[in-house]
Design a protein around this motif. Structure first.
Motif: not given
Length: 388
Positions: A162-183
């Motif tokens: 359950y956690h794996h699925g929701f965490a994977m979903l959240a990372l997918s939504e963050a990917y491309g929106a969160v600037d990784e140079s600041l992460l």
């Protein structure tokens, strides 16, 4: 740093400039970031300066238009967000921000990467700038928390699938929106969001191979399956694919087939095993409706049956797992029947406004608060997974 990563980070860091210069909806800027992840465009953009890349992408998007160009703009982008929604959401985010640990996670009755992901998505869903907005630091801490707990060898995001699925979903939504140079903010990076997603996707595939039903259960090595966990895993994988990650058709199709076998003609959905025991569960029918819609199987008989099952019962009040029910019903109705979603959303806003605690929380619990806010998230139309 390869060219694809460079283009992604540049596009995301200029998101605010895109919004200001073009006066466009925030989801348009997310489309620019998504295009910058597209491998087929790298050659065409590789020799250009960052400003030239951005200008060319903006022109391309204006020419192509939205994939949903024929839709009613109000359906796709929404109108003004009702003040009642804004009030509930802002109070809820304030509570979540105050309860986030220094390491970026949340403690409650359901600790784990999935709850951290749910809370992360609550921040992302409101449309506040994820890199320079009020909650940018909270967003970065949450992403780091999820990546830190990931098993570096298996890709597993604990404490259950359950956690794996929701965490994977959240990372997918963050990917491309969160600037990784600041992460990582001066810390030594553990891995990028894309690398964490790739590991999580591989974990999903490895786990599924050990499962005779083609779905998932509570643990990576489970040999049985249920439609609730499988639905959560499917949404994570479909979101990852939507974000530009490579996800096997075989894995997706096997899980969808498990959901199909578990769906009765009346739209009821079995919990476990893949046959019989359908019972009455609006939760499971909503999940099945959602995964069929997002995977583009709206022409299937199973989708039509589950959609009818939930739209015929808009007045239903779920006795157990209310937050979970509202979360999936919001998305399933929005994907399947916009008029029904409008009616259901209005009622849900009133209920949540009446039951929200004085401190802004729901049940003084991060999971309940995050899920309740996400049930309202479609009023903002910001997360890519909410697109029709």
């Amino acid at each position: 740093m390869n060219d694809e990563t460079e283009m992604t980070n540049e596009g995301v860091s200029m998101r605010g400039l895109v919004l200001w210069a073009l006066g466009i909806d925030s989801s348009f800027a997310i489309r620019i970031s998504s295009l910058m992840r597209c491998a087929s465009l790298r050659a065409a953009f590789g020799g250009l300066s960052r400003s030239a890349r951005l200008l060319r992408l903006c022109c391309l998007l204006c020419i192509l238009g939205s994939p949903a160009q024929a839709q009613d703009p109000a359906l796709r982008f929404g109108g003004a967000v009702p003040q009642e929604v804004e009030t509930v959401y802002e109070r809820g985010l304030g509570w979540l921000a105050s309860k986030q640990s220094d390491l970026g996670g949340w403690q409650g009755g359901n600790d784990g990467a999935g709850v951290d992901g749910i809370c992360l998505m609550a921040f992302l869903a409101s449309g506040d700038d994820p890199n320079f907005g009020r909650y940018a630091a909270n967003i970065r801490r949450a992403v780091r928390a999820i990546i830190r707990v990931q098993d570096a060898s298996t890709g597993y995001l604990p404490n259950s699938m359950y956690h794996h699925g929701f965490a994977m979903l959240a990372l997918s939504e963050a990917y491309g929106a969160v600037d990784e140079s600041l992460l990582w903010e001066g810390e030594k990076p553990i891995r990028s969001i894309g690398q964490a997603l790739d590991l999580a996707i591989r974990c999903a595939g490895t786990s599924q191979k050990a499962n005779r039903w083609g779905g998932w259960r509570y643990m990576p090595n489970s040999t049985d399956a249920d439609t609730s966990v499988t639905g959560a895993m499917l949404m994570g994988l479909l979101a990852a694919r939507n974000a530009g990650m490579e996800v096997s058709d075989e894995v997706i199709n096997a899980a969808l087939e498990y959901m199909r076998r578990s769906t009765g003609r009346d739209g009821s959905v079995a919990y476990a095993g893949g046959f019989g025991g359908f019972g009455e569960s609006m939760n499971r029918s909503a999940i099945a409706t959602l995964v069929s819609a997002v995977s583009k199987h709206k022409d299937s008989e199973e989708y039509k049956a589950t959609l009818k099952h939930i739209t015929d019962r808009l007045e239903h009040n779920e006795g157990n797992y209310k937050e979970y029910f509202r979360y999936y019903m919001a998305q399933a109705l929005f994907q399947g029947d916009y008029t029904s979603w409008q009616k259901w959303n209005g009622a849900t806003v009133r209920v949540l406004a009446e039951t929200q605690g004085a401190d802004g929380s729901f049940n003084n619990d991060p999971y309940s608060t995050g899920m309740s806010l996400l049930a309202l998230g479609l009023n903002y139309r910001f997360l890519p997974i909410y697109e029709r």
